[in-house]
Scaffold this motif. Structure first.
Motif, PDB file in Angstrom:
ATOM      1  N   TYR A  38     -33.409   6.161  12.691  1.00 29.07           N
ATOM      2  CA  TYR A  38     -34.864   6.089  12.917  1.00 29.07           C
ATOM      3  C   TYR A  38     -35.450   4.813  12.310  1.00 29.07           C
ATOM      4  CZ  TYR A  38     -39.537   7.962  13.659  1.00 29.07           C
ATOM      5  OH  TYR A  38     -40.824   8.161  14.096  1.00 29.07           O
ATOM      6  N   LEU A  39     -35.028   4.493  11.080  1.00 30.48           N
ATOM      7  CA  LEU A  39     -35.531   3.274  10.443  1.00 30.48           C
ATOM      8  C   LEU A  39     -35.058   2.029  11.193  1.00 30.48           C
ATOM      9  CD1 LEU A  39     -35.028   4.198   6.679  1.00 30.48           C
ATOM     10  CD2 LEU A  39     -37.209   3.985   7.895  1.00 30.48           C
ATOM     11  N   SER A  40     -33.838   2.037  11.634  1.00 31.74           N
ATOM     12  CA  SER A  40     -33.306   0.897  12.375  1.00 31.74           C
ATOM     13  C   SER A  40     -34.043   0.701  13.690  1.00 31.74           C
ATOM     14  CB  SER A  40     -31.811   1.115  12.635  1.00 31.74           C
ATOM     15  OG  SER A  40     -31.281   0.056  13.396  1.00 31.74           O
ATOM     16  N   GLU A  41     -34.345   1.792  14.369  1.00 33.85           N
ATOM     17  CA  GLU A  41     -35.087   1.686  15.627  1.00 33.85           C
ATOM     18  C   GLU A  41     -36.485   1.124  15.405  1.00 33.85           C
ATOM     19  OE1 GLU A  41     -34.551   2.291  19.030  1.00 33.85           O
ATOM     20  OE2 GLU A  41     -32.515   2.030  18.267  1.00 33.85           O
ATOM     21  N   ASN A  42     -37.127   1.548  14.319  1.00 33.39           N
ATOM     22  CA  ASN A  42     -38.464   1.011  14.033  1.00 33.39           C
ATOM     23  C   ASN A  42     -38.411  -0.477  13.667  1.00 33.39           C
ATOM     24  OD1 ASN A  42     -40.885   3.121  13.863  1.00 33.39           O
ATOM     25  ND2 ASN A  42     -38.973   4.182  13.356  1.00 33.39           N
ATOM     26  N   HIS A  43     -37.386  -0.861  12.925  1.00 37.11           N
ATOM     27  CA  HIS A  43     -37.203  -2.277  12.619  1.00 37.11           C
ATOM     28  C   HIS A  43     -37.014  -3.096  13.895  1.00 37.11           C
ATOM     29  CE1 HIS A  43     -37.194  -2.573   8.245  1.00 37.11           C
ATOM     30  NE2 HIS A  43     -36.505  -1.423   8.178  1.00 37.11           N
ATOM     31  N   HIS A  44     -36.222  -2.586  14.795  1.00 38.00           N
ATOM     32  CA  HIS A  44     -35.988  -3.298  16.048  1.00 38.00           C
ATOM     33  C   HIS A  44     -37.249  -3.337  16.905  1.00 38.00           C
ATOM     34  CE1 HIS A  44     -31.692  -2.759  15.033  1.00 38.00           C
ATOM     35  NE2 HIS A  44     -31.516  -3.854  15.775  1.00 38.00           N
ATOM     36  N   GLN A  45     -38.026  -2.268  16.853  1.00 36.74           N
ATOM     37  CA  GLN A  45     -39.264  -2.256  17.636  1.00 36.74           C
ATOM     38  C   GLN A  45     -40.247  -3.318  17.124  1.00 36.74           C
ATOM     39  OE1 GLN A  45     -41.194   1.527  17.686  1.00 36.74           O
ATOM     40  NE2 GLN A  45     -42.793   0.899  19.114  1.00 36.74           N
ATOM     41  N   VAL A  46     -40.369  -3.410  15.804  1.00 33.28           N
ATOM     42  CA  VAL A  46     -41.254  -4.434  15.234  1.00 33.28           C
ATOM     43  C   VAL A  46     -40.724  -5.827  15.562  1.00 33.28           C
ATOM     44  CG1 VAL A  46     -42.177  -5.383  13.078  1.00 33.28           C
ATOM     45  CG2 VAL A  46     -42.049  -2.904  13.397  1.00 33.28           C
ATOM     46  N   ASP A  47     -39.411  -5.957  15.523  1.00 30.28           N
ATOM     47  CA  ASP A  47     -38.801  -7.246  15.837  1.00 30.28           C
ATOM     48  C   ASP A  47     -39.079  -7.633  17.295  1.00 30.28           C
ATOM     49  OD1 ASP A  47     -37.121  -9.441  14.879  1.00 30.28           O
ATOM     50  OD2 ASP A  47     -35.713  -8.747  16.406  1.00 30.28           O
ATOM     51  N   ARG A  48     -38.991  -6.669  18.202  1.00 27.58           N
ATOM     52  CA  ARG A  48     -39.286  -6.958  19.606  1.00 27.58           C
ATOM     53  C   ARG A  48     -40.757  -7.355  19.805  1.00 27.58           C
ATOM     54  NH1 ARG A  48     -35.702  -2.536  20.393  1.00 27.58           N
ATOM     55  NH2 ARG A  48     -37.457  -1.086  20.538  1.00 27.58           N
TER      56      ARG A  48
END
Length: 472
Positions: A38-48
């Motif tokens: 979940y944390l990794s997905e949120n990090h990737h979303q912010v990165d996108r």
């Protein structure tokens, strides 16, 4: 109430520990997996989002639109120069223009690499997930783009998920407790029943049986306990019969001896012939007592392993002919025909001749005692596969099929009546069995009721070289 040292508690505790040992690592692994994902997905979303904002600014350079975009995506956007000074902020209350960002963010941008870290704003102490991108606008602005996403709602989601896992774990533990209790009771119930029945058997209640429906080692143990109870009950019955027979066989000759001795002592006989007749009866009864005592003493020595063997080379034919000569008078009285058929290849047997003669005599006397008038007894002998076989076949009353497995047991009698007192102790065949085993042989019996019985004795055949090697 369950005792702490009971098998149910110990078995249940073992099962529960195993289940907990499986559940705890499993729940921990699930928590780590989902939290990290979940944390990794949120990090990737912010990165996108940072990538998109950077591309939009490079094409339009419309800074005013960033505020609208930030509100729509619930993020905060900052543009900084190479020295970390904030040139633009979508939320001027948190990130004021002219202020400088932390050296950590600035150093990452100066390295011209994408940055994605967690950051705590000193203004409101709120944690953010930050993604940074290098940015250059119309050769006027050279710095970077920072996108801040509130990390609290992410952590709340993670905590909610962890709470669900804890609730699931507690529920699983309660289910495990219930399962453990049921399973331990189910598994331990046959053992408890066996304990109960075994204690009853120890008190002499041999008729109690263990009822186990499973088809595993527990059932095998239950059947073994049931068989033990049956054997003990059979042994007790045989022992009761034995003592009844012994008491009868002792009381009868003693009564005869006492009675006729008293007659002779009181001189109640009419002449010397009658006196000699009474003395003859006394001698016969004394002889019967000697036979009974000798059998009991012999069996006790055999079962105690106190009987010594005196091995020598024995001529089988001479030994058997000697046995037949000893019983020939008894056989003649019942008009029983005796015959012997020995193969020429039977060698001398290296064994204890006295003991071999004793067991053959016991079988022959039984064959005569329970044979019919004008019957027949046949002895055969042959050698096969380095073993000597001796067969004693009679045409007597035979033995019932249900009695065959027990005829070699002490105290057992196929003839329950006491009409024939001679040899009625039930010890003769038990002595035979022990003697055969002592001579390292085997004995088998086949019988048909009212037709006859055949005893087959197998003895080891040793040549003189083998015996000399053993002595060396």
């Amino acid at each position: 109430m369950m005792r702490w040292n009971s098998i149910v508690f110990k078995l249940g505790l073992t099962i529960f520990i195993i289940l907990v040992s499986v559940l705890l690592p499993l729940i921990y692994a699930i928590n780590q997996l989902f939290s990290g994902f979940y944390l990794s997905e949120n990090h990737h979303q912010v990165d996108r989002l940072a990538d998109k904002y950077s591309n939009i600014l490079k094409s339009t350079e419309d800074l005013a639109s960033l505020t609208t975009v930030a509100n729509l995506t619930e993020t905060e956007i900052c543009i900084i120069d190479q020295k970390g000074k904030i040139l633009y902020s979508s939320n001027k209350g948190l990130f004021r223009s002219g202020n400088h960002v932390s050296n950590k963010l600035l150093q990452t941008l100066n390295s011209k690499q994408t940055v994605q870290i967690e950051y705590q704003n000193p203004t409101n102490n709120t944690n953010y997930i930050v993604s940074g991108k290098p940015l250059r606008l119309s050769n006027k602005v050279s710095g970077g783009l920072l996108v801040f996403s509130d990390a609290e709602h992410i952590k709340n989601s993670v905590r909610h998920m962890q709470l669900l896992l804890v609730v699931s774990l507690v529920g699983a533990l309660f289910i495990a407790l219930g399962f453990t209790y049921i399973a331990s009771k189910k598994l331990a119930s046959p053992l408890l029943e066996m304990e109960k029945v075994t204690r009853e058997v120890a008190k002499g209640k041999f008729y109690n049986k263990v009822d186990v429906s499973s088809n595993d080692e527990v059932r095998s143990l239950a059947l073994a306990i049931n068989d033990l109870g049956q054997e003990l009950e059979r042994y007790r019955n045989r022992q009761r019969d034995f003592f009844a027979n012994i008491s009868h066989d002792l009381r009868t000759p003693i009564s005869y001896i006492k009675g006729y001795t008293q007659v002779i002592y009181d001189k109640l006989y009419t002449d010397e012939k009658e006196k000699e007749q009474y003395l003859s009866i006394i001698i016969n009864e004394v002889n019967q007592l000697n036979v009974l005592i000798d059998d009991l003493f012999e069996l006790s020595k055999l079962e105690g392993g106190q009987l010594e063997l005196y091995l020598n080379w024995i001529n089988v034919q001479e030994l058997i002919e000697g046995c037949l000569n000893k019983v020939r008078l008894k056989a003649k009285q019942k008009k029983i025909q005796l015959s012997i058929q020995l193969k020429d290849n039977i060698p001398y047997i290296y064994t204890d001749g006295a003991r071999l003669e004793q067991l053959l005599m016991n079988i022959l006397e039984n064959a005569i005692r329970y044979n019919k008038l004008n019957g027949h007894i046949e002895i055969k002998g042959w050698i096969e596969k380095k073993k000597v076989y001796l067969s004693i076949k009679d045409t007597g009353v035979g033995i019932a099929e249900e009695d065959l497995p027990y005829i070699f047991e002490r105290f057992y009698k196929t003839d329950k009546s006491r009409s024939n007192r001679l040899g009625s102790t039930g010890l003769g065949l038990s002595i035979v069995k022990h003697l055969v085993l002592l001579l390292e042989g085997e004995i088998k019996v086949k019988s048909t009721l009212h037709k006859g019985t055949t005893f087959l004795i197998t003895l080891p055949s040793k040549i003189k070289g083998d015996v000399q090697d053993e002595k060396l």
